[in-house]
Design a protein around this motif. Structure first.
Motif, PDB file in Angstrom:
ATOM      1  N   LEU A  12       0.959  -1.149   0.107  1.00  0.00           N
ATOM      2  CA  LEU A  12      -0.012   0.002   0.066  1.00  0.00           C
ATOM      3  C   LEU A  12       0.848   1.359  -0.008  1.00  0.00           C
ATOM      4  O   LEU A  12       0.360   2.420  -0.262  1.00  0.00           O
ATOM      5  CB  LEU A  12      -1.092  -0.134   1.061  1.00  0.00           C
ATOM      6  CG  LEU A  12      -2.128  -1.003   0.846  1.00  0.00           C
ATOM      7  CD1 LEU A  12      -2.951  -1.148   2.278  1.00  0.00           C
ATOM      8  CD2 LEU A  12      -3.237  -0.650  -0.153  1.00  0.00           C
ATOM      9  N   LYS A  13       2.197   1.056   0.279  1.00  0.00           N
ATOM     10  CA  LYS A  13       2.967   2.272   0.160  1.00  0.00           C
ATOM     11  C   LYS A  13       3.142   2.712  -1.384  1.00  0.00           C
ATOM     12  O   LYS A  13       3.544   3.841  -1.568  1.00  0.00           O
ATOM     13  CB  LYS A  13       4.274   1.912   0.639  1.00  0.00           C
ATOM     14  CG  LYS A  13       4.315   1.685   2.231  1.00  0.00           C
ATOM     15  CD  LYS A  13       5.762   1.490   2.745  1.00  0.00           C
ATOM     16  CE  LYS A  13       5.580   1.112   4.256  1.00  0.00           C
ATOM     17  NZ  LYS A  13       6.911   0.729   4.700  1.00  0.00           N
ATOM     18  N   ALA A  18      -2.105   1.216  -4.313  1.00  0.00           N
ATOM     19  CA  ALA A  18      -3.014   1.806  -3.394  1.00  0.00           C
ATOM     20  C   ALA A  18      -4.205   2.254  -3.930  1.00  0.00           C
ATOM     21  O   ALA A  18      -5.344   2.192  -3.502  1.00  0.00           O
ATOM     22  CB  ALA A  18      -2.385   2.976  -2.706  1.00  0.00           C
ATOM     23  N   ALA A  19      -3.898   2.948  -5.295  1.00  0.00           N
ATOM     24  CA  ALA A  19      -5.295   3.287  -6.028  1.00  0.00           C
ATOM     25  C   ALA A  19      -6.011   2.191  -6.667  1.00  0.00           C
ATOM     26  O   ALA A  19      -7.347   2.308  -6.596  1.00  0.00           O
ATOM     27  CB  ALA A  19      -4.691   4.201  -7.221  1.00  0.00           C
ATOM     28  N   LYS A  23      -9.816   1.346  -5.355  1.00  0.00           N
ATOM     29  CA  LYS A  23     -10.872   1.276  -6.603  1.00  0.00           C
ATOM     30  C   LYS A  23     -11.672  -0.016  -6.407  1.00  0.00           C
ATOM     31  O   LYS A  23     -12.835  -0.018  -6.660  1.00  0.00           O
ATOM     32  CB  LYS A  23     -10.104   1.100  -7.935  1.00  0.00           C
ATOM     33  CG  LYS A  23     -11.095   1.510  -9.125  1.00  0.00           C
ATOM     34  CD  LYS A  23     -10.550   1.847 -10.305  1.00  0.00           C
ATOM     35  CE  LYS A  23      -9.535   0.498 -10.969  1.00  0.00           C
ATOM     36  NZ  LYS A  23      -9.019   0.773 -12.279  1.00  0.00           N
ATOM     37  N   MET A  24     -11.053  -1.230  -5.823  1.00  0.00           N
ATOM     38  CA  MET A  24     -11.704  -2.510  -5.423  1.00  0.00           C
ATOM     39  C   MET A  24     -12.536  -2.493  -4.059  1.00  0.00           C
ATOM     40  O   MET A  24     -13.125  -3.431  -3.942  1.00  0.00           O
ATOM     41  CB  MET A  24     -10.886  -3.572  -5.712  1.00  0.00           C
ATOM     42  CG  MET A  24     -10.002  -3.647  -7.099  1.00  0.00           C
ATOM     43  SD  MET A  24     -11.016  -4.011  -8.429  1.00  0.00           S
ATOM     44  CE  MET A  24     -11.707  -5.364  -7.855  1.00  0.00           C
TER      45      MET A  24
END
Length: 92
Positions: A12-13, A18-19, A23-24
């Protein structure tokens, strides 16, 4: 912390990851809600299939994230679980 949580925190860094993860989020939320409600009622996929008229294999695909159900299908599943479907638009 578990290896998976450590792995996810590291992934997630990455802004691109992360995007995509964000989105999911709606898909992860309905899957989690569906599985949670089914398990809360001690109901198998087969039992839910019988109550909804949706094949067990399709219930499995939905729960595993391998297909995107229509709103009508989610409504049938919610009804089979004795629930109602609620969709909400939130301020970002």
């Amino acid at each position: 912390m578990s290896d998976f949580i450590n792995f996810m925190n590291e992934q997630l860094k990455d802004p691109i990851f992360a995007a995509e993860w964000e989105k999911m989020r709606p898909e992860r939320e309905y899957i989690k809600a569906m599985i949670g409600a089914r398990i809360e009622q001690n109901m198998t996929q087969k039992q839910l299939a019988k109550k909804t008229g949706i094949r067990q294999s399709n219930i499995s695909r939905i729960e595993s994230g391998n297909c995107s159900p229509t709103i009508a299908t989610l409504q049938k599943i919610a009804a089979g679980l004795g629930k109602s479907l609620h969709i909400e638009f939130r301020k970002i």
